[in-house]
Each structure stands twice: as C-alpha cells, then as structure tokens.
Enzyme design. Structure first.
Site, PDB file in Angstrom:
ATOM      1  N   MET A   1      46.722 -18.114  13.071  1.00  0.00           N
ATOM      2  CA  MET A   1      48.173 -18.017  13.277  1.00  0.00           C
ATOM      3  C   MET A   1      48.475 -16.916  14.294  1.00  0.00           C
ATOM      4  O   MET A   1      49.628 -16.476  14.415  1.00  0.00           O
ATOM      5  CB  MET A   1      48.888 -17.755  11.956  1.00  0.00           C
ATOM      6  CG  MET A   1      48.681 -18.904  10.957  1.00  0.00           C
ATOM      7  SD  MET A   1      50.001 -19.078   9.751  1.00  0.00           S
ATOM      8  CE  MET A   1      49.918 -17.509   8.928  1.00  0.00           C
TER       9      MET A   1
ATOM     10  N   LEU B   1      46.056 -11.559  16.816  1.00  0.00           N
ATOM     11  CA  LEU B   1      44.633 -11.492  16.495  1.00  0.00           C
ATOM     12  C   LEU B   1      44.134 -10.071  16.278  1.00  0.00           C
ATOM     13  O   LEU B   1      44.601  -9.126  16.908  1.00  0.00           O
ATOM     14  CB  LEU B   1      43.828 -12.156  17.623  1.00  0.00           C
ATOM     15  CG  LEU B   1      44.225 -13.599  17.921  1.00  0.00           C
ATOM     16  CD1 LEU B   1      43.395 -14.150  19.083  1.00  0.00           C
ATOM     17  CD2 LEU B   1      44.061 -14.479  16.692  1.00  0.00           C
TER      18      LEU B   1
ATOM     19  N   HIS C   1      39.708 -12.051  13.061  1.00  0.00           N
ATOM     20  CA  HIS C   1      39.729 -13.320  13.802  1.00  0.00           C
ATOM     21  C   HIS C   1      38.615 -13.341  14.845  1.00  0.00           C
ATOM     22  O   HIS C   1      37.930 -14.353  15.018  1.00  0.00           O
ATOM     23  CB  HIS C   1      41.053 -13.492  14.562  1.00  0.00           C
ATOM     24  CG  HIS C   1      42.290 -13.503  13.716  1.00  0.00           C
ATOM     25  ND1 HIS C   1      43.198 -12.471  13.712  1.00  0.00           N
ATOM     26  CD2 HIS C   1      42.777 -14.430  12.854  1.00  0.00           C
ATOM     27  CE1 HIS C   1      44.200 -12.765  12.902  1.00  0.00           C
ATOM     28  NE2 HIS C   1      43.972 -13.933  12.353  1.00  0.00           N
TER      29      HIS C   1
ATOM     30  N   GLN D   1      53.444 -23.768   5.418  1.00  0.00           N
ATOM     31  CA  GLN D   1      52.728 -22.979   4.407  1.00  0.00           C
ATOM     32  C   GLN D   1      53.508 -21.744   3.970  1.00  0.00           C
ATOM     33  O   GLN D   1      53.028 -20.944   3.175  1.00  0.00           O
ATOM     34  CB  GLN D   1      51.331 -22.597   4.898  1.00  0.00           C
ATOM     35  CG  GLN D   1      51.285 -21.583   6.017  1.00  0.00           C
ATOM     36  CD  GLN D   1      49.877 -21.415   6.557  1.00  0.00           C
ATOM     37  OE1 GLN D   1      49.302 -22.323   7.147  1.00  0.00           O
ATOM     38  NE2 GLN D   1      49.288 -20.242   6.339  1.00  0.00           N
TER      39      GLN D   1
ATOM     40  N   VAL E   1      36.330  -8.715   7.464  1.00  0.00           N
ATOM     41  CA  VAL E   1      36.224  -7.531   8.324  1.00  0.00           C
ATOM     42  C   VAL E   1      37.267  -6.515   7.848  1.00  0.00           C
ATOM     43  O   VAL E   1      38.439  -6.872   7.638  1.00  0.00           O
ATOM     44  CB  VAL E   1      36.462  -7.896   9.805  1.00  0.00           C
ATOM     45  CG1 VAL E   1      36.375  -6.655  10.685  1.00  0.00           C
ATOM     46  CG2 VAL E   1      35.449  -8.944  10.251  1.00  0.00           C
TER      47      VAL E   1
ATOM     48  N   SER F   1      44.423  -7.600   8.535  1.00  0.00           N
ATOM     49  CA  SER F   1      45.362  -8.702   8.336  1.00  0.00           C
ATOM     50  C   SER F   1      46.503  -8.515   9.320  1.00  0.00           C
ATOM     51  O   SER F   1      46.933  -7.379   9.565  1.00  0.00           O
ATOM     52  CB  SER F   1      45.904  -8.665   6.907  1.00  0.00           C
ATOM     53  OG  SER F   1      47.074  -9.453   6.816  1.00  0.00           O
TER      54      SER F   1
HETATM   55  P1  AMP Z   1      45.327 -16.295   9.938  1.00  0.00           P
HETATM   56  O1  AMP Z   1      45.668 -16.036  11.367  1.00  0.00           O
HETATM   57  O2  AMP Z   1      45.791 -15.229   9.012  1.00  0.00           O
HETATM   58  O3  AMP Z   1      45.715 -17.682   9.493  1.00  0.00           O
HETATM   59  O4  AMP Z   1      43.751 -16.261   9.855  1.00  0.00           O
HETATM   60  C1  AMP Z   1      42.946 -17.109  10.633  1.00  0.00           C
HETATM   61  C2  AMP Z   1      41.532 -17.054  10.120  1.00  0.00           C
HETATM   62  O5  AMP Z   1      41.044 -15.719  10.199  1.00  0.00           O
HETATM   63  C3  AMP Z   1      41.431 -17.472   8.650  1.00  0.00           C
HETATM   64  O6  AMP Z   1      40.264 -18.258   8.468  1.00  0.00           O
HETATM   65  C4  AMP Z   1      41.319 -16.147   7.945  1.00  0.00           C
HETATM   66  O7  AMP Z   1      40.640 -16.217   6.711  1.00  0.00           O
HETATM   67  C5  AMP Z   1      40.519 -15.337   8.949  1.00  0.00           C
HETATM   68  N1  AMP Z   1      40.702 -13.895   8.716  1.00  0.00           N
HETATM   69  C6  AMP Z   1      41.873 -13.233   8.608  1.00  0.00           C
HETATM   70  N2  AMP Z   1      41.644 -11.918   8.340  1.00  0.00           N
HETATM   71  C7  AMP Z   1      40.307 -11.756   8.283  1.00  0.00           C
HETATM   72  C8  AMP Z   1      39.449 -10.645   8.041  1.00  0.00           C
HETATM   73  N3  AMP Z   1      39.913  -9.421   7.814  1.00  0.00           N
HETATM   74  N4  AMP Z   1      38.115 -10.852   8.048  1.00  0.00           N
HETATM   75  C9  AMP Z   1      37.610 -12.104   8.282  1.00  0.00           C
HETATM   76  N5  AMP Z   1      38.373 -13.185   8.518  1.00  0.00           N
HETATM   77  C10 AMP Z   1      39.698 -13.022   8.521  1.00  0.00           C
END
Ligand code: AMP
Length: 289
Positions: free
Chosen positions: A30, A33, A37, A61, A176, A185
């Site tokens: 989303m 980054l 990511h 969602q 991470v 996040s």
């Molecule tokens: P999002 O942009 O929040 O939808 O995340 C995209 C992808 O990145 C998803 O598969 C998340 O689980 C992964 N992701 C988000 N934060 C982390 C993190 N701290 N460590 C590893 N993967 C992550």
C-alpha cells in the site's frame, strides 16, 4: 523501471519474461515504503526474478471510521526507492480497474479470519483476500512475497491461493524491526515521540515471551504472565493479546500446554494509531530489546 497504470500494458510487459521462462516475482504493497517492504523486494531481486511491485491503498480493507483517508502516501519517494533496487515494473492500478462499477464478487476466507484482527475489523480480510486475488490475477506471478508482520494476512492469502487453485507460490518474510525493536509500519508515522516510547512495550513483551519459551516454559498462562498488564498499561486499548496455534490461529487457553511453535500476537491502540505485531515462538528471531 517502468511505471504502469493500465492492465493491458502490465500484461504486455509481463508476457515477455514469462515467455522467456524467467520467474516473475510480485510484491503487493500500500506504499509509503520502509525497510520491511524493501526486504520483500530484495528477496525477489535476489532470485534474479522479473520483479513487479504494486502500490494500491485498497479501500475495501478499511472499515468505516478507519484511516483510509489519512493513510500516508509518498509516490515520488517510493518510486525512487524501488527504481534503486532494480524493480522492473511499478504497477499503480486505478481504483476503477480493481473495482469496476457494479463489481459484486468477493473472496471470503472463512474460519481463520474470525479471530485476532478479524474480530474487530469485520470487513478487513474480505477486502485483503479480494484485492490480493485480483492483483495476483492481474500480474500472474510465479511467486509473491508477504511479510510475517501481518501473520494472519499471510495465512489468509496462503489459504485463498490454495483453495482457489491459483498457480503461485506464497513466501512469508521475517518482520523487519527498528533499532528500538518496534516493527516497521507505515502507520508508525502517526506516533508522537511519547507514543512511540509507549509502543516499546510491544517488542519488550514479545521478547520476554520468547525468553520464557526458549527457557523451556510450555504452559500458556506462564509464558504470558504479567505481559498483558504491561501492554494494558502502555496502550489506550488492547484489541487482543494471546497465544494462538500458528496453523489454525485458534487461541490457546492459559491452562493449556502450547502447541509446537505457537504464535504470540497482539493488536492495540496508542493514541489514534492501531499497531499489530507477533512472533512465532521457536521460529522468529525475537526483537532485540
Ligand atoms: P502494506 O503496505 O502495509 O500493505 O504491506 C505490504 C507488505 O509488506 C505486506 O506483505 C506486509 O506484511 C509487509 N510488511 C509490512 N511491514 C513489514 C515489516 N516490518 N517487516 C516485514 N514485512 C512487512
């Protein structure tokens, strides 16, 4: 790196590596980054795969009153980061292509979506499963990468792909964390300095549960003893905190012995920000706190 918005153009670009027998890897995001990511993208790049990353803030969602409108966005920065990593295609689908007018098909994964985040975010996993299946159908990758940070989401995606006989491998990647142990996040952006200090209770809690498990403790209530109160003191509200079977996501009661390699998972609110985190005991590297 090509930036593509139209589905027919995406299909054209992906057909060439596919035709040449090259692996196509996909990382859906989303945006906004961070290193979490980028770790997924690096995994794809290490394979030598033709790598597609999508950025799409998926409206379906987010429930009513959640943070869809204020979800952070910075496309220029994201695009520069992905280009630097050697991503082949940045896919930016238009909302009307993902959800055409009159769109009435949803992917609903039953069972494992009912607990944890599903208990308080009722439409969330229907939106996640639907958009991931749609994006996988658009990109048609051989392999797709997801973070273990969103453990329930990873399970939902694995189940949808298996149940719908989709020809793609789903890979989960380690969470991470920042130097203070807090999982990266996009939503951490919303935390004030004080709120961020309070959030340190999260990695401390997970690390303590891991220490007890590694020390041989197997009674659920003892692994978590005192930790719920610690989280409760740090947070404004705790949605859930507990031990779960890592396969079924069924809760493990205090008096039970834990199953092999159980999951400790939590969701809580600090100020206006909802944070989630987890660790699979005996599998994931505990936060270094
Ligand atoms: P999002 O942009 O929040 O939808 O995340 C995209 C992808 O990145 C998803 O598969 C998340 O689980 C992964 N992701 C988000 N934060 C982390 C993190 N701290 N460590 C590893 N993967 C992550």
């Amino acid at each position: 790196m090509l930036t593509i918005r139209a589905l027919d153009e995406l299909r054209k670009q992906v057909a060439t590596p596919h035709g040449a027998g090259r692996t196509v890897a996909f990382v859906p995001t989303m945006g906004f980054l961070h290193e979490g990511h980028l770790a997924l993208v690096r995994r794809a790049r290490r394979l030598g795969a033709f790598t597609v990353v999508s950025i799409f803030v998926n409206p379906s969602q987010f429930g009513p009153g959640e943070d869809l409108e204020r979800y952070p966005r910075d496309l220029d920065r994201d695009s520069a980061l992905l280009s630097e990593l050697g991503v082949d295609v940045l896919f930016l689908p238009a909302t009307q292509d993902v959800y055409p007018v009159g769109c009435s098909t949803w992917v609903v994964v039953e069972g494992i979506t009912e607990g944890l985040c599903g208990a308080t975010r009722s439409v969330h996993f229907r939106g996640v499963a639907t958009v991931v299946v749609k994006l996988l159908n658009m990109v048609q990758p051989d392999v797709a990468y997801f973070g273990r940070k969103d453990f329930q989401q990873l399970r939902v995606v694995e189940m949808a792909v298996r149940d719908l006989n989709m020809p793609v491998k789903i890979r989960g990647c380690a969470t991470v964390r920042d130097t203070d142990g807090i999982a990266l996040s996009s939503r951490n952006e919303f935390l004030s300095g004080k709120e961020r200090s309070r959030a340190r209770a999260i990695p401390e809690t997970l690390a303590e549960a891991a220490r007890r498990y590694v020390g041989g403790e197997r009674r659920a209530g003892t692994i978590l003893e005192g930790l719920g109160a610690k989280l409760g003191a740090a947070a404004d509200a705790v949605d859930y905190f507990g031990l779960f079977d890592a396969g079924t996501l069924a809760p493990i009661e205090d008096e039970e012995q834990v199953s092999d390699e159980p999951l400790v998972a939590l969701a809580l609110h600090i100020g206006r920000t909802r944070l989630i985190d987890n660790i699979q005991l005996g599998v994931d590297e505990p936060p270094d706190v």
